[in-house]
Write a protein that holds these residues in place. Sequence first.
Motif, PDB file in Angstrom:
ATOM      1  N   TYR A 285      -8.249   9.432 -21.198  1.00 30.23           N
ATOM      2  CA  TYR A 285      -8.935  10.290 -20.122  1.00 30.23           C
ATOM      3  C   TYR A 285      -9.929  11.018 -20.796  1.00 30.23           C
ATOM      4  O   TYR A 285      -9.708  11.620 -22.002  1.00 30.23           O
ATOM      5  CB  TYR A 285      -7.832  11.288 -19.421  1.00 30.23           C
ATOM      6  CG  TYR A 285      -8.629  12.298 -18.551  1.00 30.23           C
ATOM      7  CD1 TYR A 285      -8.871  11.953 -17.214  1.00 30.23           C
ATOM      8  CD2 TYR A 285      -8.943  13.478 -19.113  1.00 30.23           C
ATOM      9  CE1 TYR A 285      -9.453  13.074 -16.674  1.00 30.23           C
ATOM     10  CE2 TYR A 285      -9.613  14.599 -18.493  1.00 30.23           C
ATOM     11  CZ  TYR A 285      -9.908  14.379 -17.098  1.00 30.23           C
ATOM     12  OH  TYR A 285     -10.560  15.175 -16.479  1.00 30.23           O
ATOM     13  N   GLU A 286     -10.972  10.784 -20.526  1.00 32.62           N
ATOM     14  CA  GLU A 286     -12.277  11.470 -21.111  1.00 32.62           C
ATOM     15  C   GLU A 286     -12.386  12.945 -20.629  1.00 32.62           C
ATOM     16  O   GLU A 286     -12.749  13.413 -19.542  1.00 32.62           O
ATOM     17  CB  GLU A 286     -13.457  10.906 -20.926  1.00 32.62           C
ATOM     18  CG  GLU A 286     -14.667  11.399 -21.805  1.00 32.62           C
ATOM     19  CD  GLU A 286     -15.959  10.438 -21.664  1.00 32.62           C
ATOM     20  OE1 GLU A 286     -16.967  10.871 -21.928  1.00 32.62           O
ATOM     21  OE2 GLU A 286     -15.686   9.294 -20.988  1.00 32.62           O
ATOM     22  N   ILE A 287     -12.230  13.915 -21.467  1.00 31.64           N
ATOM     23  CA  ILE A 287     -12.057  15.338 -21.291  1.00 31.64           C
ATOM     24  C   ILE A 287     -13.575  15.666 -20.950  1.00 31.64           C
ATOM     25  O   ILE A 287     -14.490  15.429 -22.048  1.00 31.64           O
ATOM     26  CB  ILE A 287     -11.504  16.188 -22.385  1.00 31.64           C
ATOM     27  CG1 ILE A 287     -10.204  15.902 -22.665  1.00 31.64           C
ATOM     28  CG2 ILE A 287     -11.718  17.334 -22.172  1.00 31.64           C
ATOM     29  CD1 ILE A 287      -9.497  16.543 -23.833  1.00 31.64           C
ATOM     30  N   PRO A 288     -13.842  16.381 -20.055  1.00 37.16           N
ATOM     31  CA  PRO A 288     -15.188  16.724 -19.764  1.00 37.16           C
ATOM     32  C   PRO A 288     -15.922  17.541 -20.638  1.00 37.16           C
ATOM     33  O   PRO A 288     -15.108  18.297 -21.426  1.00 37.16           O
ATOM     34  CB  PRO A 288     -15.171  17.117 -18.330  1.00 37.16           C
ATOM     35  CG  PRO A 288     -14.052  16.847 -17.728  1.00 37.16           C
ATOM     36  CD  PRO A 288     -13.178  16.723 -18.948  1.00 37.16           C
ATOM     37  N   THR A 289     -17.162  17.418 -21.061  1.00 37.62           N
ATOM     38  CA  THR A 289     -17.815  18.325 -21.856  1.00 37.62           C
ATOM     39  C   THR A 289     -17.697  19.835 -21.476  1.00 37.62           C
ATOM     40  O   THR A 289     -18.156  19.935 -20.187  1.00 37.62           O
ATOM     41  CB  THR A 289     -19.425  18.050 -22.191  1.00 37.62           C
ATOM     42  OG1 THR A 289     -19.510  16.625 -22.609  1.00 37.62           O
ATOM     43  CG2 THR A 289     -20.040  18.863 -23.002  1.00 37.62           C
ATOM     44  N   LEU A 290     -17.213  20.565 -22.350  1.00 36.97           N
ATOM     45  CA  LEU A 290     -16.929  21.955 -21.719  1.00 36.97           C
ATOM     46  C   LEU A 290     -18.198  22.798 -21.842  1.00 36.97           C
ATOM     47  O   LEU A 290     -18.993  22.812 -22.725  1.00 36.97           O
ATOM     48  CB  LEU A 290     -15.998  22.747 -22.448  1.00 36.97           C
ATOM     49  CG  LEU A 290     -14.498  22.190 -22.777  1.00 36.97           C
ATOM     50  CD1 LEU A 290     -13.688  23.041 -23.859  1.00 36.97           C
ATOM     51  CD2 LEU A 290     -13.871  22.175 -21.627  1.00 36.97           C
ATOM     52  N   GLU A 291     -18.326  23.387 -20.649  1.00 45.26           N
ATOM     53  CA  GLU A 291     -19.465  24.315 -20.381  1.00 45.26           C
ATOM     54  C   GLU A 291     -19.354  25.450 -21.588  1.00 45.26           C
ATOM     55  O   GLU A 291     -17.981  25.956 -21.803  1.00 45.26           O
ATOM     56  CB  GLU A 291     -19.597  25.134 -19.256  1.00 45.26           C
ATOM     57  CG  GLU A 291     -19.848  23.817 -18.142  1.00 45.26           C
ATOM     58  CD  GLU A 291     -19.958  24.350 -16.632  1.00 45.26           C
ATOM     59  OE1 GLU A 291     -19.914  25.760 -16.799  1.00 45.26           O
ATOM     60  OE2 GLU A 291     -20.122  23.745 -15.830  1.00 45.26           O
TER      61      GLU A 291
END
Length: 324
Positions: A285-291
Amino acid sequence: MSEASTLLWIDAQRVHRLLDYRRLVQALREAHLQPMPISEDVCMDEPGAGRGNNFLLLPAWSGQHMMGVKLLSVFPDNVRARVPLPTVQGIYAAFDGRTGTPLFIADGAALTLRKTAADSALGLELLAPINVSTLLMIGAGDMAGPLVEAFIQIRPSLTRVLLWNRTMRRAEALAARLQASGIDCQVVTDLDQALPLADVVCSATMSQQPLIKGALLKAGAHVSLVGSWQEDMREADDATIARAQIYVDSREVSRHSGDLLQPVVSGLISWADVRADLFELCQGYEIPTLEAGQVTLFKNAGGAHLDLFAAQFLATEVGVEWAS
């Protein structure tokens, strides 16, 4: 196993020595590449007493590999007895999944401490920034010390530990033990003042009222919730849940945690807001780029499958042959 053979007993000291946190975290990561074992969690309340004592039965079976069961008693008042006893006591029994042959019996409390700390440490490894430096540990029970040790092993950048507990005597005793092992640990008396200082906030309590206030969390903090394993327990407030990207160790088991169930029931979030569990995280699972300033939250819900994963690693460490 022949009638003359003796079933291997692995005591608490040996369990702690063999289940090194770095290697156990890696073993858990690899175990999550496989399908989740079938498992059940049975929790019995003490009949009629209403004292908060529980007896837990946690079986799991991983195909033809291994099956096992953990038997645990949880007696919170043990620490206040004239002669204090551990809150959690028990045993773990492992069996060969192909033949049903008993393999070993291990100290269940020690295995629980190790796998629980490693579970949250794996969440930390996957989700927390690399350069975290300050850890706030909420709670000073049996689980707190192993969590601090595991987190520091996985993130050596954690060079400062703040410790808060409702009872200062227990906090001071744990801080002294951690300091004796070379960990810079400071007891804090004001939780609200400590929260904005922490890069990582870990809570392991049996609180039924939220302790962590989301409005006070540092931008980019990682929150690891280890308590609230029952529906009426709560460690983080609604602001924390609403602010964070939410991850769990198991989608199924986490549905029993008050920290998630209560906000779902109230309509604050839905189960679809849980982004991934450890199986998904470990399987690509690709962790979304954190804001900028995004808070991550990892709910450690436990479960019999994690005990089985730890038992499988323990079996390899003691040289027990099984259907791996």
